[in-house]
Design a protein around this motif. Sequence first.
Motif, PDB file in Angstrom:
ATOM      1  N   GLU A   1     -24.834  -1.697   7.926  1.00 23.33           N
ATOM      2  CA  GLU A   1     -23.679  -2.698   7.719  1.00 23.33           C
ATOM      3  C   GLU A   1     -22.293  -2.085   8.095  1.00 23.33           C
ATOM      4  O   GLU A   1     -21.341  -2.571   8.398  1.00 23.33           O
ATOM      5  N   VAL A   2     -22.273  -0.689   8.034  1.00 19.70           N
ATOM      6  CA  VAL A   2     -20.989   0.008   8.474  1.00 19.70           C
ATOM      7  C   VAL A   2     -20.785   0.064   9.977  1.00 19.70           C
ATOM      8  O   VAL A   2     -19.744  -0.363  10.386  1.00 19.70           O
TER       9      VAL A   2
ATOM     10  N   SER B   1     -15.696  -1.186   1.503  1.00 18.17           N
ATOM     11  CA  SER B   1     -14.835  -0.010   1.228  1.00 18.17           C
ATOM     12  C   SER B   1     -14.728   0.634   2.666  1.00 18.17           C
ATOM     13  O   SER B   1     -13.477   1.195   2.424  1.00 18.17           O
ATOM     14  N   VAL B   2     -15.457   0.694   3.537  1.00 18.01           N
ATOM     15  CA  VAL B   2     -15.171   1.384   4.733  1.00 18.01           C
ATOM     16  C   VAL B   2     -13.956   0.783   5.614  1.00 18.01           C
ATOM     17  O   VAL B   2     -13.206   1.246   6.316  1.00 18.01           O
TER      18      VAL B   2
ATOM     19  N   GLY C   1     -19.159  10.650   1.572  1.00 13.34           N
ATOM     20  CA  GLY C   1     -19.601  11.657   0.544  1.00 13.34           C
ATOM     21  C   GLY C   1     -20.277  11.239  -0.709  1.00 13.34           C
ATOM     22  O   GLY C   1     -20.443  10.060  -0.995  1.00 13.34           O
ATOM     23  N   SER C   2     -21.076  11.937  -1.335  1.00 14.71           N
ATOM     24  CA  SER C   2     -21.861  11.373  -2.520  1.00 14.71           C
ATOM     25  C   SER C   2     -20.800  10.860  -3.723  1.00 14.71           C
ATOM     26  O   SER C   2     -21.349   9.860  -4.149  1.00 14.71           O
ATOM     27  N   THR C   3     -19.615  11.248  -3.723  1.00 16.01           N
ATOM     28  CA  THR C   3     -18.609  10.819  -4.877  1.00 16.01           C
ATOM     29  C   THR C   3     -17.688   9.944  -4.471  1.00 16.01           C
ATOM     30  O   THR C   3     -16.712   9.377  -5.173  1.00 16.01           O
ATOM     31  N   GLY C   4     -17.322   9.927  -2.776  1.00 17.29           N
ATOM     32  CA  GLY C   4     -16.409   9.160  -2.602  1.00 17.29           C
ATOM     33  C   GLY C   4     -16.362   9.056  -1.024  1.00 17.29           C
ATOM     34  O   GLY C   4     -17.315   9.738  -0.202  1.00 17.29           O
ATOM     35  N   THR C   5     -15.593   8.031  -0.447  1.00 23.89           N
ATOM     36  CA  THR C   5     -15.470   7.906   1.102  1.00 23.89           C
ATOM     37  C   THR C   5     -14.126   8.009   1.706  1.00 23.89           C
ATOM     38  O   THR C   5     -13.169   7.939   1.042  1.00 23.89           O
TER      39      THR C   5
ATOM     40  N   GLU D   1      -2.728  14.895  10.799  1.00 19.90           N
ATOM     41  CA  GLU D   1      -3.809  14.191   9.977  1.00 19.90           C
ATOM     42  C   GLU D   1      -3.339  13.128   8.930  1.00 19.90           C
ATOM     43  O   GLU D   1      -2.442  13.373   8.175  1.00 19.90           O
ATOM     44  N   ILE D   2      -4.043  11.899   9.212  1.00 20.33           N
ATOM     45  CA  ILE D   2      -3.642  11.098   8.059  1.00 20.33           C
ATOM     46  C   ILE D   2      -4.943  10.756   7.168  1.00 20.33           C
ATOM     47  O   ILE D   2      -6.258  10.982   7.870  1.00 20.33           O
ATOM     48  N   PHE D   3      -4.764  10.835   5.879  1.00 17.31           N
ATOM     49  CA  PHE D   3      -6.089  10.983   5.101  1.00 17.31           C
ATOM     50  C   PHE D   3      -5.945   9.998   3.879  1.00 17.31           C
ATOM     51  O   PHE D   3      -4.942   9.970   3.278  1.00 17.31           O
ATOM     52  N   GLU D   4      -7.052   9.414   3.627  1.00 13.47           N
ATOM     53  CA  GLU D   4      -7.166   8.589   2.507  1.00 13.47           C
ATOM     54  C   GLU D   4      -8.650   8.551   2.197  1.00 13.47           C
ATOM     55  O   GLU D   4      -9.280   9.010   2.873  1.00 13.47           O
ATOM     56  N   SER D   5      -8.686   8.267   0.890  1.00 12.54           N
ATOM     57  CA  SER D   5     -10.127   8.480   0.056  1.00 12.54           C
ATOM     58  C   SER D   5     -10.297   7.236  -0.792  1.00 12.54           C
ATOM     59  O   SER D   5      -9.172   6.505  -1.463  1.00 12.54           O
ATOM     60  N   VAL D   6     -11.500   6.575  -0.928  1.00 14.87           N
ATOM     61  CA  VAL D   6     -11.920   5.602  -1.728  1.00 14.87           C
ATOM     62  C   VAL D   6     -12.982   6.225  -2.707  1.00 14.87           C
ATOM     63  O   VAL D   6     -13.914   6.949  -2.275  1.00 14.87           O
TER      64      VAL D   6
END
Length: 415
Positions: A120-121, A76-77, A29-33, A54-59
């Motif tokens: 890169e991803v 970061s990915v 997303g524009s504000t986080g992954t 679901e396992i969910f995490e964000s940066v």
Amino acid sequence: MWFQDLFPPNTCPINAKTNTFYGIMFDAGSTGTRIHIYTFVQKSPEILPELEGEIFESVKPGLSAYADEPEKGAESVKRLLDMAIDAVPPHLWKKTPVVLKATAGLRLLSEEKAQALLSEVKEVFEASPFLVPEDSVSIMDGSYEGILAWITVNFLTGQLSGQNQHTVGTLDLGGASTQITFLPRFEETLKESPRDFLTSFEMFNSTYQLYTHSYLGFGLKAARLATLGALNMEAADGQMFRSSCLPKQLEAEWHFGGVKYRYGGNKKDVPLWLIPSVFVLAGETGFKPCYLEVLKVVKGKLHQPDEIRGSSFYAFSYYYDRAADTNLIDYEQGGVLEVRDFERKAKEVCDNMERFSSASPFLCMDLTYITALLKEGFGFRDNTLLKLTKKVNNIETSWTLGATFHLLQSLGITY
Ligand SMILES: O=c1ccn([C@@H]2O[C@H](COP(=O)(O)OP(=O)(O)O)[C@@H](O)[C@H]2O)c(=O)[nH]1
Ligand SMILES: [Ca+2]
């Protein structure tokens, strides 16, 4: 329920002795992954697989903040993908697909910078032990973002199974874009909507003719820049943007999409040309002048389908966050609001900015924008009901679940 008849049993790519499989979906997303690792279980051969958890995490920040250093973005990915290594049993790694879809942040970057980040991803994915399908890293089309979120919400609320389907419309407010999606019931809507707002989508053996649109540049953070008159000004560094939606004495800096912006309140002694609206006077702050500024951003810019005026919608992302920030809803439970509740709160915050100064300086602008977007943008009534939801049965209401269904369907992964 959702896999009914879609896949012949002999296409099952996973070990027949196990009854669990996984899907990994990244939301860039524009504000986080964010990473969503979904677990599906086949409880017995006769019944269809179920979504178990679901396992969910964000940066933060999002990938677009690494426009000039794509390797760092990919790192970061990778940190999030390492979680999947722990979550998925090693013998299923090779059969677990991993996909990343980027939204408005990357749509707004130049093609070259966006592609550098994506490639890169892709390298990070290729170096992982997971199944990397073709086209595993891409920028998602805005219309899919709305459709897939609609699929998620209606699946989680049980509206996509059985005969009596009472689907609900969805509103997503991201940082850079916003989506509206619903299943039209009136012939008029089908006739009067622009062609590219209507899409047929097949899921779980049904075809849905949906109304959906993604408005790029109408996400909450993009709207802040538009209100300040700073949107799409790459060379904005150094210039000061002022607004009556901000605390009068405020002067600060803000980074978004790799660009630095200086912004401040509407002080008495600033020249009139520095204030974005001709209707706003130097020194004025509060809801009224702020609404006039924000109105310029939305008025006449969005299609208003008549049919939505009387219906209720599920709303999430920044609708949820700002409602929770101002105690309109409980942060954990969510809640039901009317459109006018956002307006009431916007007035309260904007007309008492000192009282809310410890919160974000943009709180007044954000609430006023949400009010204007709902009323003047989409044309909702004051009493239109919004169901603010972050999770249903402990699963995030995000387009990523719909995207995972779509992915598993296209790969033929089932039992
Ligand atoms: O899994 C998610 C993904 C996003 N958001 C919310 O979505 C908004 C940010 O949107 P995003 O960064 O996805 O921007 P977009 O690319 O969609 O414009 C914020 O309120 C987030 O809290 C969320 O609550 N959960
Ligand atoms: Ca989003």
